[in-house]
Design a protein around this motif. Structure first.
Motif, short mmCIF file in Angstrom:
data_model
loop_
_atom_site.label_atom_id
_atom_site.label_comp_id
_atom_site.label_asym_id
_atom_site.label_seq_id
_atom_site.Cartn_x
_atom_site.Cartn_y
_atom_site.Cartn_z
N GLY A 150 0.80 -1.22 0.00
CA GLY A 150 0.00 0.00 0.00
C GLY A 150 0.82 1.26 0.00
O GLY A 150 0.30 2.34 -0.27
N ASN A 151 2.13 1.12 0.26
CA ASN A 151 3.04 2.27 0.24
C ASN A 151 3.82 2.26 -1.07
O ASN A 151 4.37 1.23 -1.47
N CYS A 202 2.72 -6.29 9.82
CA CYS A 202 2.74 -5.57 8.54
C CYS A 202 2.97 -6.54 7.39
O CYS A 202 3.61 -7.58 7.55
N SER A 203 2.46 -6.17 6.21
CA SER A 203 2.69 -6.94 4.99
C SER A 203 3.76 -6.23 4.16
O SER A 203 3.75 -4.99 4.03
N TYR A 204 4.68 -7.03 3.58
CA TYR A 204 5.80 -6.46 2.85
C TYR A 204 5.92 -7.07 1.45
O TYR A 204 5.47 -8.21 1.20
N PRO A 212 3.30 -10.48 -1.76
CA PRO A 212 3.21 -9.91 -0.40
C PRO A 212 3.33 -11.02 0.65
O PRO A 212 2.87 -12.15 0.45
N ILE A 213 3.95 -10.67 1.77
CA ILE A 213 4.06 -11.61 2.89
C ILE A 213 3.72 -10.87 4.17
O ILE A 213 4.18 -9.75 4.39
N LEU A 214 2.90 -11.52 5.00
CA LEU A 214 2.44 -10.91 6.25
C LEU A 214 3.32 -11.38 7.40
O LEU A 214 3.50 -12.59 7.60
N ILE A 215 3.84 -10.45 8.16
CA ILE A 215 4.65 -10.76 9.34
C ILE A 215 3.69 -11.00 10.51
O ILE A 215 2.74 -10.22 10.71
#
Length: 415
Positions: free
Chosen positions: A265-266, A290-292, A313-316
């Motif tokens: 989203g950023n 957060c997702s990265y 995307p991967i969610l921490i």
């Protein structure tokens, strides 16, 4: 085959001007070794009572035939002609009187002996390479200049070819020149990676031919690596792997990679690790919950590539999810050994393992690699050995760096 090809006589004084020239005096006997296209002759002047032996260049107009044989002596492998235009010997009656060094047998008797111009001396010489071509490396879009020096008499015809079979012809970005000094130049403007290869210059005349060649290497920014794949995730750390760009996309060695990340989203990407020497890397200390996404760029001597495609995307996990999980060390098993290392030689061999010397491809650093066959060793045992050595710090213990696995071996990278 002897080096001395002709014997002549100096018909006028000549004082050397350049370092490679020699001073000669009228009447001295000299030996002609070779000539160039500027009408200069390389001669050997034997020692005499006034000066030691010397060698150097003198102009052709200072050389005449040696008295007594009426011409310059010819060798069996090169032809040297003296055109006697206006220099035919004058017939004189034999009166028994002494002649003036028998000059009338070679040149007409005049107050001043006629000088011979370079055009009077036809010296046929097979084309010879005096300055061979050298390998050249240029960046894409620049101008490549390949040169050599080839001389011969008569003046040889120059041709260029690419990859032994493709004849080079003048075009909007290719030009070819050949100077009176024997300098042959091939200039290629706005080169591209497809111009890389072997170029050859061939000089041909009626008395022979000769050639020289070199390699042109065109380098460019590398292409983008492949999309990073998420191999593993433990806690707030993510293990990424990718493949390097093909060598055909840039023409030079990859020197490292740059990893970037952003929150989903950023739009702003941030540098995670500026320099990574391998195609596998762990990124830690990510924000829980957060997702990265991640991307990678390749670097070489020209610059940085465009970034790769973004990873999935991967969610921490959140802090609550992390607190419920057991703490454990993350053993990072990499699968990119062939991308990261080149094997050089075997160092040692044991019952259960083989130690080989390897070179890290990006950094050229020499390291050792312990290979253990998967049919003999277990993954758990190798990981325990790695973790044990990594936890111990002693000057007498070898330092370990990475764990790799292939289809046939488990590999520990050692110092």
């Amino acid at each position: 085959m002897g080096e001395v090809v002709h014997v002549g006589k100096v018909i006028c004084d000549y004082n050397s001007v350049k370092e490679d020239e020699v001073t000669v005096l009228r009447g001295e006997i000299i030996q002609v070794m070779t000539s160039n296209q500027q009408g200069m002759f390389f001669v050997h002047r034997p020692a005499n009572k006034n000066s030691p032996a010397a060698e150097g260049w003198i102009p052709g107009y200072a050389i005449g035939p040696r008295d007594g044989d009426g011409s310059l002596r010819k060798s069996s492998w090169q032809l040297f002609k003296l055109r006697m235009q206006g220099l035919r010997p004058e017939r004189r009656p034999m009166d028994g009187t002494a002649s003036l060094d028998r000059k009338s047998r070679t040149l007409p008797l005049t107050r001043e002996r006629s000088k011979i111009s370079p055009s009077d001396l036809l010296y046929e010489m097979s084309p010879t390479v005096y300055q061979p071509m050298v390998n050249v490396t240029v960046q894409a879009g620049d101008t490549a200049i390949l040169t050599c020096r080839v001389c011969g008499r008569p003046r040889p015809n120059i041709s260029w070819c690419f990859q032994e079979t493709i004849q080079m012809l003048p075009s909007h970005n290719v030009s070819m020149t050949y100077t009176d000094e024997g300098i042959a130049v091939l200039q290629i403007n706005n080169v591209s990676l497809t111009d890389s290869g072997e170029y050859a210059c061939k000089a041909t005349s009626e008395v022979g031919s000769v050639g020289t060649s070199s390699i042109l290497t065109v380098i460019d920014r590398p292409g983008a690596p492949t999309k990073p794949m998420i191999r593993n995730k433990v806690g707030t750390s993510v293990h990424l792997e990718w493949s390097p760009p093909t060598i055909a996309s840039h023409g030079s060695q990859i020197q490292g990679y740059t990893l970037e990340f952003r929150e989903v989203g950023n739009e702003t990407w941030q540098a995670a690790i500026p320099y990574v020497p391998n195609t596998s890397q762990v990124i830690g200390d990510l924000t829980p919950g957060c997702s990265y996404q991640f991307r990678v760029s390749a670097n070489n001597s020209v610059g940085m590539s465009d970034p790769s495609m973004s990873s999935d995307p991967i969610l921490i996990p959140t802090e609550y999810e992390l607190s419920e999980r057991e703490d454990g060390s993350m053993a990072v098993w990499k699968t990119t050994f062939d991308n990261d290392f080149s094997q050089v030689e075997e160092i040692a061999r044991g019952r259960f393992a083989v130690i080989r010397k390897c070179v890290q491809q990006c950094s050229n650093q020499e390291l050792s690699a312990k290979f253990m066959n998967r049919r003999i060793a277990t993954r758990e045992a190798v990981e325990t050995e790695f973790n044990t050595l990594q936890s111990l710090q002693h000057e007498n213990l070898v330092q370990v760096f990475d764990l790799y696995e292939t289809t046939t071996n488990f590999i520990i990278i050692l110092e």
